[in-house]
Design a protein around this motif. Structure first.
Motif, mmCIF file in Angstrom:
data_model
loop_
_atom_site.group_PDB
_atom_site.id
_atom_site.type_symbol
_atom_site.label_atom_id
_atom_site.label_comp_id
_atom_site.label_asym_id
_atom_site.label_seq_id
_atom_site.Cartn_x
_atom_site.Cartn_y
_atom_site.Cartn_z
ATOM 1 N N UNK A 5 0.825 -1.206 0.000
ATOM 2 C CA UNK A 5 0.000 0.000 0.000
ATOM 3 C C UNK A 5 0.862 1.259 0.000
ATOM 4 N N UNK A 6 1.885 1.272 0.849
ATOM 5 C CA UNK A 6 2.751 2.445 0.953
ATOM 6 C C UNK A 6 3.589 2.618 -0.307
ATOM 7 N N UNK A 7 4.043 1.496 -0.885
ATOM 8 C CA UNK A 7 4.789 1.582 -2.139
ATOM 9 C C UNK A 7 3.966 2.240 -3.232
ATOM 10 N N UNK A 8 2.702 1.871 -3.314
ATOM 11 C CA UNK A 8 1.816 2.490 -4.303
ATOM 12 C C UNK A 8 1.599 3.966 -3.988
ATOM 13 N N UNK A 9 1.499 4.282 -2.699
ATOM 14 C CA UNK A 9 1.317 5.672 -2.296
ATOM 15 C C UNK A 9 2.548 6.521 -2.656
ATOM 16 N N UNK A 10 3.726 5.999 -2.360
ATOM 17 C CA UNK A 10 4.953 6.730 -2.677
ATOM 18 C C UNK A 10 5.120 6.915 -4.185
ATOM 19 N N UNK A 11 4.742 5.897 -4.941
ATOM 20 C CA UNK A 11 4.793 6.004 -6.401
ATOM 21 C C UNK A 11 3.880 7.125 -6.883
ATOM 22 N N UNK A 12 2.718 7.230 -6.249
ATOM 23 C CA UNK A 12 1.771 8.298 -6.599
ATOM 24 C C UNK A 12 2.350 9.662 -6.222
ATOM 25 N N UNK A 13 2.996 9.752 -5.065
ATOM 26 C CA UNK A 13 3.570 11.030 -4.634
ATOM 27 C C UNK A 13 4.742 11.455 -5.519
ATOM 28 N N UNK A 14 5.513 10.494 -5.992
ATOM 29 C CA UNK A 14 6.632 10.821 -6.885
ATOM 30 C C UNK A 14 6.148 11.364 -8.224
ATOM 31 N N UNK A 15 5.048 10.796 -8.706
ATOM 32 C CA UNK A 15 4.493 11.227 -9.971
ATOM 33 C C UNK A 15 5.500 11.108 -11.105
ATOM 34 N N UNK A 16 5.419 12.006 -12.029
ATOM 35 C CA UNK A 16 6.327 11.977 -13.178
ATOM 36 C C UNK A 16 7.552 12.865 -12.980
ATOM 37 N N UNK A 42 10.169 13.764 -7.681
ATOM 38 C CA UNK A 42 10.535 14.618 -6.549
ATOM 39 C C UNK A 42 9.467 14.487 -5.473
ATOM 40 N N UNK A 43 9.887 14.661 -4.226
ATOM 41 C CA UNK A 43 8.976 14.572 -3.104
ATOM 42 C C UNK A 43 8.711 15.971 -2.559
ATOM 43 N N UNK A 44 7.486 16.189 -2.131
ATOM 44 C CA UNK A 44 7.071 17.513 -1.684
ATOM 45 C C UNK A 44 7.591 17.815 -0.282
ATOM 46 N N UNK A 45 7.266 18.990 0.205
ATOM 47 C CA UNK A 45 7.755 19.466 1.493
ATOM 48 C C UNK A 45 7.430 18.534 2.663
ATOM 49 N N UNK A 46 6.220 17.938 2.741
ATOM 50 C CA UNK A 46 5.952 17.049 3.883
ATOM 51 C C UNK A 46 6.968 15.910 4.004
ATOM 52 N N UNK A 81 19.026 9.864 6.949
ATOM 53 C CA UNK A 81 17.811 10.695 6.954
ATOM 54 C C UNK A 81 18.140 12.109 6.480
ATOM 55 N N UNK A 82 19.279 12.634 6.921
ATOM 56 C CA UNK A 82 19.688 13.978 6.489
ATOM 57 C C UNK A 82 19.955 14.003 4.988
ATOM 58 N N UNK A 83 20.618 12.974 4.488
ATOM 59 C CA UNK A 83 20.872 12.904 3.049
ATOM 60 C C UNK A 83 19.567 12.790 2.274
ATOM 61 N N UNK A 84 18.610 12.026 2.837
ATOM 62 C CA UNK A 84 17.307 11.899 2.189
ATOM 63 C C UNK A 84 16.608 13.245 2.101
ATOM 64 N N UNK A 85 16.747 14.063 3.141
ATOM 65 C CA UNK A 85 16.142 15.392 3.118
ATOM 66 C C UNK A 85 16.763 16.257 2.022
ATOM 67 N N UNK A 86 18.080 16.157 1.854
ATOM 68 C CA UNK A 86 18.767 16.945 0.835
ATOM 69 C C UNK A 86 18.356 16.538 -0.574
ATOM 70 N N UNK A 87 18.042 15.243 -0.744
ATOM 71 C CA UNK A 87 17.721 14.721 -2.076
ATOM 72 C C UNK A 87 16.230 14.770 -2.405
ATOM 73 N N UNK A 88 15.399 15.176 -1.461
ATOM 74 C CA UNK A 88 13.955 15.030 -1.620
ATOM 75 C C UNK A 88 13.414 15.748 -2.862
ATOM 76 N N UNK A 89 13.909 16.921 -3.156
ATOM 77 C CA UNK A 89 13.397 17.675 -4.302
ATOM 78 C C UNK A 89 14.091 17.279 -5.595
ATOM 79 N N UNK A 90 15.391 17.020 -5.502
ATOM 80 C CA UNK A 90 16.196 16.755 -6.697
ATOM 81 C C UNK A 90 16.000 15.338 -7.220
ATOM 82 N N UNK A 91 15.919 14.364 -6.320
ATOM 83 C CA UNK A 91 15.817 12.961 -6.712
ATOM 84 C C UNK A 91 14.996 12.225 -5.663
ATOM 85 N N UNK A 92 13.682 12.244 -5.870
ATOM 86 C CA UNK A 92 12.782 11.691 -4.863
ATOM 87 C C UNK A 92 13.000 10.216 -4.592
#
Length: 563
Positions: free
Chosen positions: A338-349, A352-356, A408-419
């Motif tokens: 379920x979460x994998x499908x949700x994350x795929x939806x959030x990544x979109x095309x 990138x991952x949004x601010x939350x 986790x810190x690296x994930x935050x840095x990459x959230x917009x550039x490479x979700x």
């Protein structure tokens, strides 16, 4: 997984996936032998497999020499076969749980790819591979991981059968579902069939779709199920007429409806376990369930079936009178899908991952930093002989926190550039945190395991002497000493076994004292307090060796005075 599809939908190259898989497998399997076995499950199921191998009786399970019918023997068979091939040891005892846990991650990836998309399948695998409870359970010799693996395999087969557009493929997947339900039953009992049945009933009611039952291959599937499960049940019942009542009434009906097993807990018992077990992804669960509700369809809804799987298992064990942490492990692969499908939806095309998401990753990095302020609390409950062990474990916790904070810190840095890379990094931090903290538990578990005491005394104890366990069921020493023990007065969970074989146990301490005086070559194990009490009766004993939890004694040598 269709790696080519992943290349089209994300910047993650298939070769990198393969590299990550190899590294993950090395860490997953490479840590199996670091810890010694701890009570009670790890020692119990390792010893049962050792006894099965030594006696050559693959039908009647025994524990410490007594009949033990609490669970079917599939995992004991697997462990005994592993001992036969690779020898007897800790990693061999954990190989079955590790293998079933690892393969379930791959099965989750494949299923997610088929029912959602290649990227969603990859993300589902990442979610499950980093869920702390799944990681820890995959390195612990208990029945829950094997049961969960086969239940989830049945769930995945059902999903693939109902979403397949090929009649032959649908039929084969449905038959596979029945095979896996049978193996789940042989792993831990009728729950292997009851859980899928309850889930499917709940699903049918919630979407009011009863035609789907016509596609379950009920007649041929039941035959497959019985062909796999019946032989052992028939053979064990023929050899042990007492088996049927104990197994089906005591171990199923009474376990769920009564408090006889002393495993009770409040209805909220599993809530903190869910929060901890899926900690990295807990914030994604509400959105994943909402998305599954919105995507449900009249004909068949994979997402909604996964929601039913999660809800029914969680609710069923929450109202049960018997509760243990491992009971809810089967829910985590369903949540991962379920979460994998949700994350795929959030990544979109945009990948990138949004601010939350960025706030979530930063929040967990700060949580890891916050953990450093509580390091001094680790050893507050330590016994005097455990202070050094807890001090050593603190270093493992520090390493786990550093991994969590860094990734986790690296994930935050990459959230917009490479979700996608951000998600994988975040998951890696939690996997490393769980594997480091779990592996480091050896600093605490070593004393509990009794391995050092066993190594010191094993060579000096003759193989043909009687060994008594006085008011104590030690779950690891029989395995490490390579011998069964005669229970004295308190049979603990072996009550059924000693009732069936009263001639091979001593029901009272007085009976033991009388037998001890006659049995001049005997050895015994007991807790230190019991040793002091028996010393007060002037029972002839010579201390062989001890640790903080056990004392091993024998009759005094002729040249020595009684201790």
């Amino acid at each position: 997984m269709q790696l080519g599809q992943i290349r089209q939908s994300s910047p993650l190259d298939p070769s990198k996936i393969l590299l990550l898989l190899i590294i993950y497998a090395l860490l997953w399997f490479g840590t199996l032998n670091y810890r010694h076995l701890i009570p009670s499950d790890e020692g119990r199921y390792a010893e049962m497999a050792r006894e099965m191998l030594v006696t050559g009786d693959w039908v009647t399970p025994r524990y410490n020499g007594y009949k033990y019918f609490e669970k079917p023997p599939l995992q004991v068979w697997a462990n005994a076969a592993t001992f036969q091939v690779f020898g007897i040891g800790e990693w061999q005892a954990r190989l079955w749980t590790a293998l079933t846990g690892f393969l379930t991650i791959l099965a989750t990836a494949y299923t997610g790819t088929r029912i959602y998309s290649a990227r969603a399948g990859w993300l589902a695998a990442v979610v499950l591979a980093s869920s702390p409870m799944w990681v820890i359970s995959g390195h612990f010799n208990s029945l829950d991981m094997g049961l969960s693996a086969f239940l989830v395999a049945a769930l995945c087969s059902l999903l693939l059968a109902q979403t397949s557009h090929n009649k032959a493929s649908s039929r084969n997947w449905m038959w596979s579902c029945w095979v896996f339900m049978a193996l789940a039953t042989l792993s831990k009992g009728l729950i292997g069939a009851a859980i899928p049945a309850m889930v499917f009933i709940a699903y049918s009611i919630s979407v009011w779709d009863w035609k789907i039952w016509t596609r379950l291959r009920l007649f041929s599937g039941t035959i497959i199920y019985l062909l796999i499960t019946s032989p052992w049940f028939v053979m064990v019942a023929q050899r042990n007429p007492e088996f049927l009542e104990f197994f089906f009434i005591h171990e199923h009906f009474q376990r769920f409806t009564q408090d006889a097993h002393s495993r009770t807990g409040p209805i909220s018992y599993f809530v903190p376990l869910l929060l901890i077990g899926a900690l990295p992804w807990i914030l994604q669960i509400p959105g994943a369930i909402t998305q599954a509700w919105q995507e449900r369809r009249r004909e068949f809804s994979s997402g909604w079936l996964l929601v039913c799987w999660f809800a029914i298992i969680f609710a069923f064990f929450s109202v049960s009178h018997s509760k243990l942490p491992g009971y809810i492990i089967p829910i985590f692969p369903a949540l991962a899908l379920l979460i994998g499908n949700r994350l795929d939806h959030l990544l979109g095309s945009t990948n990138s991952m949004a601010l939350p998401w960025k706030l979530q990753t930063l929040g967990f990095a700060l949580l890891g930093i916050f953990g450093f302020f509580f390091l001094d609390a680790i050893g507050k409950q330590a016994r005097p002989d455990e202070i050094e062990a807890y001090a050593q474990y603190t270093y493992w916790v520090i390493a786990a926190l550093i991994a969590l904070i860094s990734f986790s810190a690296f994930a935050a840095l990459q959230s917009k550039r490479n979700g996608l890379q951000s998600i994988v990094s975040f998951a890696s931090g939690f996997f490393l945190c769980a594997i480091i903290a779990g592996t480091g538990h050896e600093t605490l578990g070593r004393a509990v395991s009794g391995i050092d005491l066993a190594n010191r005394v094993k060579a000096s104890i003759p193989g043909n002497v009687n060994f008594y366990s006085v008011r104590l069921l030690d779950h690891t020493m029989p395995f490490y000493l390579g011998r069964t023990m005669i229970m004295v007065e308190d049979p603990d969970e072996l009550l059924f076994g000693v009732n069936q074989q009263p001639e091979i146990w001593l029901p009272t301490l007085d009976a033991f004292i009388a037998r001890w005086k006659e049995d001049q070559t005997a050895y015994a194990i007991m807790v230190p307090e019991q040793y002091v009490a028996l010393q007060g009766t002037n029972l002839p004993m010579q201390e062989v060796d001890r640790d903080s939890r056990r004392v091993i004694v024998k009759h005094p040598d002729n040249a020595n005075t009684t201790q």
